[in-house]
Design a protein around this motif. Sequence first.
Motif, PDB file in Angstrom:
ATOM      1  N   GLY A  78     118.898  28.979  98.713  1.00 47.94           N
ATOM      2  CA  GLY A  78     119.333  30.070  99.327  1.00 47.94           C
ATOM      3  C   GLY A  78     118.229  30.829 100.271  1.00 47.94           C
ATOM      4  N   PHE A  79     118.428  31.921 100.919  1.00 49.81           N
ATOM      5  CA  PHE A  79     117.469  32.381 101.879  1.00 49.81           C
ATOM      6  C   PHE A  79     116.927  33.843 101.645  1.00 49.81           C
ATOM      7  CE2 PHE A  79     120.123  28.839 103.768  1.00 49.81           C
ATOM      8  CZ  PHE A  79     118.956  28.161 104.343  1.00 49.81           C
ATOM      9  N   SER A  80     116.326  33.843 100.254  1.00 48.65           N
ATOM     10  CA  SER A  80     115.674  35.026 100.124  1.00 48.65           C
ATOM     11  C   SER A  80     115.055  34.627  98.668  1.00 48.65           C
ATOM     12  CB  SER A  80     116.320  36.304 100.086  1.00 48.65           C
ATOM     13  OG  SER A  80     117.399  36.292  99.321  1.00 48.65           O
ATOM     14  N   PHE A  81     114.182  35.511  98.119  1.00 49.02           N
ATOM     15  CA  PHE A  81     113.872  35.466  96.857  1.00 49.02           C
ATOM     16  C   PHE A  81     115.066  35.671  95.887  1.00 49.02           C
ATOM     17  CE2 PHE A  81     109.379  36.559  98.604  1.00 49.02           C
ATOM     18  CZ  PHE A  81     108.841  35.275  97.964  1.00 49.02           C
ATOM     19  N   ASN A  82     115.775  36.433  96.459  1.00 52.22           N
ATOM     20  CA  ASN A  82     116.651  37.358  95.304  1.00 52.22           C
ATOM     21  C   ASN A  82     117.877  36.350  95.453  1.00 52.22           C
ATOM     22  OD1 ASN A  82     115.113  39.755  95.427  1.00 52.22           O
ATOM     23  ND2 ASN A  82     116.166  40.496  97.330  1.00 52.22           N
ATOM     24  N   SER A  83     118.190  35.367  96.629  1.00 49.74           N
ATOM     25  CA  SER A  83     119.098  34.418  96.444  1.00 49.74           C
ATOM     26  C   SER A  83     118.821  33.107  96.164  1.00 49.74           C
ATOM     27  CB  SER A  83     119.993  34.581  97.860  1.00 49.74           C
ATOM     28  OG  SER A  83     119.273  34.026  98.762  1.00 49.74           O
ATOM     29  N   ALA A  84     117.631  32.952  95.770  1.00 46.88           N
ATOM     30  CA  ALA A  84     116.910  31.788  95.620  1.00 46.88           C
ATOM     31  C   ALA A  84     117.886  31.013  94.499  1.00 46.88           C
ATOM     32  CB  ALA A  84     115.608  31.721  95.011  1.00 46.88           C
ATOM     33  N   THR A  85     118.031  29.628  94.734  1.00 49.73           N
ATOM     34  CA  THR A  85     119.006  28.725  94.051  1.00 49.73           C
ATOM     35  C   THR A  85     118.236  28.302  92.575  1.00 49.73           C
ATOM     36  OG1 THR A  85     120.141  27.942  95.737  1.00 49.73           O
ATOM     37  CG2 THR A  85     120.488  26.736  93.743  1.00 49.73           C
ATOM     38  N   PRO A  86     118.948  28.492  91.566  1.00 46.89           N
ATOM     39  CA  PRO A  86     118.076  28.233  90.139  1.00 46.89           C
ATOM     40  C   PRO A  86     118.407  26.630  89.967  1.00 46.89           C
ATOM     41  CG  PRO A  86     120.132  29.248  89.627  1.00 46.89           C
ATOM     42  CD  PRO A  86     119.937  29.471  91.140  1.00 46.89           C
ATOM     43  N   ILE A  87     117.329  26.032  89.828  1.00 50.89           N
ATOM     44  CA  ILE A  87     117.163  24.631  89.457  1.00 50.89           C
ATOM     45  C   ILE A  87     116.517  23.854  88.477  1.00 50.89           C
ATOM     46  CG2 ILE A  87     117.917  23.834  91.873  1.00 50.89           C
ATOM     47  CD1 ILE A  87     114.924  23.322  92.366  1.00 50.89           C
ATOM     48  N   GLY A  88     116.496  22.922  87.893  1.00 52.70           N
ATOM     49  CA  GLY A  88     115.697  22.543  86.914  1.00 52.70           C
ATOM     50  C   GLY A  88     115.189  21.277  87.096  1.00 52.70           C
ATOM     51  N   PRO A  89     114.332  20.706  86.455  1.00 52.08           N
ATOM     52  CA  PRO A  89     113.698  19.332  86.542  1.00 52.08           C
ATOM     53  C   PRO A  89     114.538  18.405  87.270  1.00 52.08           C
ATOM     54  CG  PRO A  89     112.990  20.157  84.454  1.00 52.08           C
ATOM     55  CD  PRO A  89     114.140  21.004  84.746  1.00 52.08           C
ATOM     56  N   GLY A  90     114.085  17.369  88.014  1.00 54.48           N
ATOM     57  CA  GLY A  90     114.983  16.625  88.829  1.00 54.48           C
ATOM     58  C   GLY A  90     114.884  16.540  90.419  1.00 54.48           C
ATOM     59  N   THR A  91     115.637  15.634  90.673  1.00 52.63           N
ATOM     60  CA  THR A  91     115.665  15.487  92.359  1.00 52.63           C
ATOM     61  C   THR A  91     116.604  16.194  92.862  1.00 52.63           C
ATOM     62  OG1 THR A  91     114.175  13.603  92.329  1.00 52.63           O
ATOM     63  CG2 THR A  91     115.488  14.083  94.241  1.00 52.63           C
ATOM     64  N   HIS A  92     116.568  16.932  93.872  1.00 57.78           N
ATOM     65  CA  HIS A  92     117.709  17.664  94.467  1.00 57.78           C
ATOM     66  C   HIS A  92     117.860  17.419  96.102  1.00 57.78           C
ATOM     67  CE1 HIS A  92     117.847  19.883  90.773  1.00 57.78           C
ATOM     68  NE2 HIS A  92     116.636  19.944  91.030  1.00 57.78           N
ATOM     69  N   ARG A  93     118.906  16.927  96.514  1.00 55.23           N
ATOM     70  CA  ARG A  93     119.011  16.438  97.887  1.00 55.23           C
ATOM     71  C   ARG A  93     119.744  17.470  98.891  1.00 55.23           C
ATOM     72  NH1 ARG A  93     118.353  11.955  95.258  1.00 55.23           N
ATOM     73  NH2 ARG A  93     116.671  10.588  95.988  1.00 55.23           N
ATOM     74  N   GLN A  94     119.435  17.949  99.963  1.00 56.78           N
ATOM     75  CA  GLN A  94     120.247  18.439 100.912  1.00 56.78           C
ATOM     76  C   GLN A  94     119.736  18.311 102.277  1.00 56.78           C
ATOM     77  OE1 GLN A  94     118.859  22.938  99.782  1.00 56.78           O
ATOM     78  NE2 GLN A  94     119.157  22.821 102.198  1.00 56.78           N
ATOM     79  N   TYR A 125     115.751  34.752 106.660  1.00 56.33           N
ATOM     80  CA  TYR A 125     115.610  35.279 105.304  1.00 56.33           C
ATOM     81  C   TYR A 125     116.558  36.673 105.346  1.00 56.33           C
ATOM     82  CZ  TYR A 125     113.085  37.509 101.399  1.00 56.33           C
ATOM     83  OH  TYR A 125     113.026  38.011 100.242  1.00 56.33           O
ATOM     84  N   GLN A 126     117.317  37.046 104.351  1.00 60.90           N
ATOM     85  CA  GLN A 126     118.296  37.891 103.905  1.00 60.90           C
ATOM     86  C   GLN A 126     117.768  39.120 103.146  1.00 60.90           C
ATOM     87  OE1 GLN A 126     121.343  35.431 102.424  1.00 60.90           O
ATOM     88  NE2 GLN A 126     121.497  34.321 104.275  1.00 60.90           N
ATOM     89  N   ALA A 127     117.042  40.306 103.733  1.00 53.47           N
ATOM     90  CA  ALA A 127     116.467  41.126 103.029  1.00 53.47           C
ATOM     91  C   ALA A 127     117.474  41.939 102.418  1.00 53.47           C
ATOM     92  CB  ALA A 127     115.705  41.999 104.041  1.00 53.47           C
ATOM     93  N   PRO A 166     120.196  41.226  92.406  1.00 51.25           N
ATOM     94  CA  PRO A 166     120.045  42.079  93.402  1.00 51.25           C
ATOM     95  C   PRO A 166     121.444  42.131  94.303  1.00 51.25           C
ATOM     96  CG  PRO A 166     118.808  40.247  93.703  1.00 51.25           C
ATOM     97  CD  PRO A 166     119.358  39.985  92.289  1.00 51.25           C
ATOM     98  N   PRO A 167     121.383  43.181  95.038  1.00 49.28           N
ATOM     99  CA  PRO A 167     122.609  43.337  96.089  1.00 49.28           C
ATOM    100  C   PRO A 167     122.681  42.006  96.752  1.00 49.28           C
ATOM    101  CG  PRO A 167     121.387  45.333  96.107  1.00 49.28           C
ATOM    102  CD  PRO A 167     120.663  44.206  95.194  1.00 49.28           C
ATOM    103  N   ASP A 168     123.698  41.845  97.521  1.00 49.71           N
ATOM    104  CA  ASP A 168     124.041  40.522  98.423  1.00 49.71           C
ATOM    105  C   ASP A 168     123.126  40.983  99.580  1.00 49.71           C
ATOM    106  OD1 ASP A 168     125.851  39.381  96.740  1.00 49.71           O
ATOM    107  OD2 ASP A 168     127.547  40.380  97.752  1.00 49.71           O
ATOM    108  N   ALA A 169     122.945  39.758 100.370  1.00 44.71           N
ATOM    109  CA  ALA A 169     121.974  39.910 101.408  1.00 44.71           C
ATOM    110  C   ALA A 169     122.646  40.727 102.441  1.00 44.71           C
ATOM    111  CB  ALA A 169     121.496  38.655 101.944  1.00 44.71           C
ATOM    112  N   SER A 170     121.865  41.350 103.557  1.00 41.26           N
ATOM    113  CA  SER A 170     122.373  42.152 104.684  1.00 41.26           C
ATOM    114  C   SER A 170     123.036  40.856 105.662  1.00 41.26           C
ATOM    115  CB  SER A 170     121.185  43.017 105.293  1.00 41.26           C
ATOM    116  OG  SER A 170     120.113  41.906 105.690  1.00 41.26           O
ATOM    117  N   ALA A 171     123.823  41.556 106.509  1.00 39.90           N
ATOM    118  CA  ALA A 171     124.709  40.389 107.114  1.00 39.90           C
ATOM    119  C   ALA A 171     123.833  39.871 108.123  1.00 39.90           C
ATOM    120  CB  ALA A 171     125.757  41.218 107.750  1.00 39.90           C
TER     121      ALA A 171
END
Length: 616
Positions: free
Chosen positions: A401-417, A237-239, A34-39
Amino acid sequence: MPSRPRRRVLAPVPALILGAALLAPSATANAAPPPDASAPARIELVLDLSGSMNENDAGGQTRLAAAKQAVTRIIDTAPEKAPLGLRVYGATYPGQDRKQGCADTRQVLPITPMDKTARADARNQVAGFKAVGFTPIGVSLREAAKDLGPSGERRIVLVSDGEDTCAPPPPCDVARELKAQGVDLAVDVIGFRTPSSARSQLKCIADVTGGSYADAGDADSLTANLSTLFRKEWRTYQATGKPVAGSLGGCQDAPLVAPGQYLDRFTGGRDLYYKVKKRPDQQLQVSATAVAEGGYDRGSIITVAAGPPGQGGKPREWLREFDQSMGWADIITTGGRSKPGAGEDKPAPDDTGCIVIENSVTKAGDKPMQVELLIGIADKSTREAGARTPQPRTGADAEGGFSFNSATPIGPGTHRQSIAVGEAPFWRVELKAGQKLTVKAGVDIPGDFPASATTGWGLTVYNAKREAAECSRKAGATELLAGRTGRIERVCGPWQITAEGAGSSDAKGYDVPGTYYIQAQVAEPEKKARGIVVPMSLTVEVSGTPSADTGPVFHFGDTAAPDPAPAAASPRDSRPAAPADDDSLIAKLALPAAIGAAALILAGATLYAVKRRRTT
């Protein structure tokens, strides 16, 4: 008769995103992203470069060096679409003439998105800063407000190590002047090694404009405070979507929309209507997300329905779903899918139906609210085309990421931030029927964390229809901290992902293979508490043997369009191009998609659908 209400969990939600330009049967990819998020909010940083910034008392270095370090960090971490500007004062005139010294304020970086070129230019500007002059705070605030323009969400972030040496105008009077203009502008202030004599003046600026004040004593604290201020404005959230204006008067004059992604707006409690085409052999998905800047009242409801206009003009025959806000979240989302049609191998004429997004969120006189609309189509040709899933990310690249469209794809495992109060990042996981999903999210709350009675730690999982799936039969998605500190965890699952017809998990929402979304949040309705950063971890476990039957494959259109304008700025009478009035939407779109847009489509995100929730 409406479908049976289900208990819902707290979570933000993306909007209805219409459509899909579909692949040819021989293709193997899905729709483009999808298009990039609105500013995000427009922000200008106003930096003190008066002579006192040369003092060597900021953790073993000069205040100027510490300021350069902190500002460079902001530039490096700003989202690419974040509109950022930079103004300095006291940077060019080293003399004693008061008139010249008090006019020494200039914008060194215009308000611009932080793309690669702007970022490099900003770094070069900061590297060349010198601190030589006076402290014209009031004049600089007035000019910064002009830099930001007269409309939209805007903030000034002021960093100063002392009081104004050029008044009049007194800085607090300028702050009152800006506030009296009735514009959406606040000033956040960081006092950097500020003496007590100047602190009250700087606090007044923040208080009058509805901003915040913080003290910083060295480079690390200045960097942390600046990061907190910018983060809470940018990470919302970036619509996204192609602007569309749904009918406010019913199905009859509604715009005809093809599969794809759209962005509209709710006004004053009015429902939105759109026409859509679906053959009997095709399945339709409609998902809707309402995005609120300041959160929702508990009990706000969004409903999506589709079908031929029925009694009272409301369509319901194909699908109907709803969701209700439980507080905290900045979005409400729901979605539904029609049942598989008969005669998949037989030609069938198009059915023209209607989509309605029922608005029980806004009231008359409320500020317009963005709504995302997603429409997908599945049939025999889309199943043959298959779906491409994105490569999972790990390490630092797995930040949410900060919307459904920019959600970061991850696999099984532990992710830290790290996560800040008020943030609600998204991740996505691809799942097949027969697999089991377990999600665990933990946050480390420090002993001095300023939690209020309404602060909570939330974990929400959304299914491929973008419905919030129930993670616990005993509790909602957000758990109040109630003064607790240390490690706090939330667990969702294990849940079985079921295939269409398995009939096991309608009440839980884990009945659709495809893309599942995970969202974590340190929830706090009070905006003044937002921005404090704490460490978190996200653990994803996927077990079980995938089923051979993948179910229907939905495509959501060629959404690789130019960045959309915000829905609030689009005129109500604008209309997207209507889909062709042909015998087969899939067939007409497949050939040009395969020939002319294969590269774009390969980058896309696919949602699978297997089972339609029971409707009336």
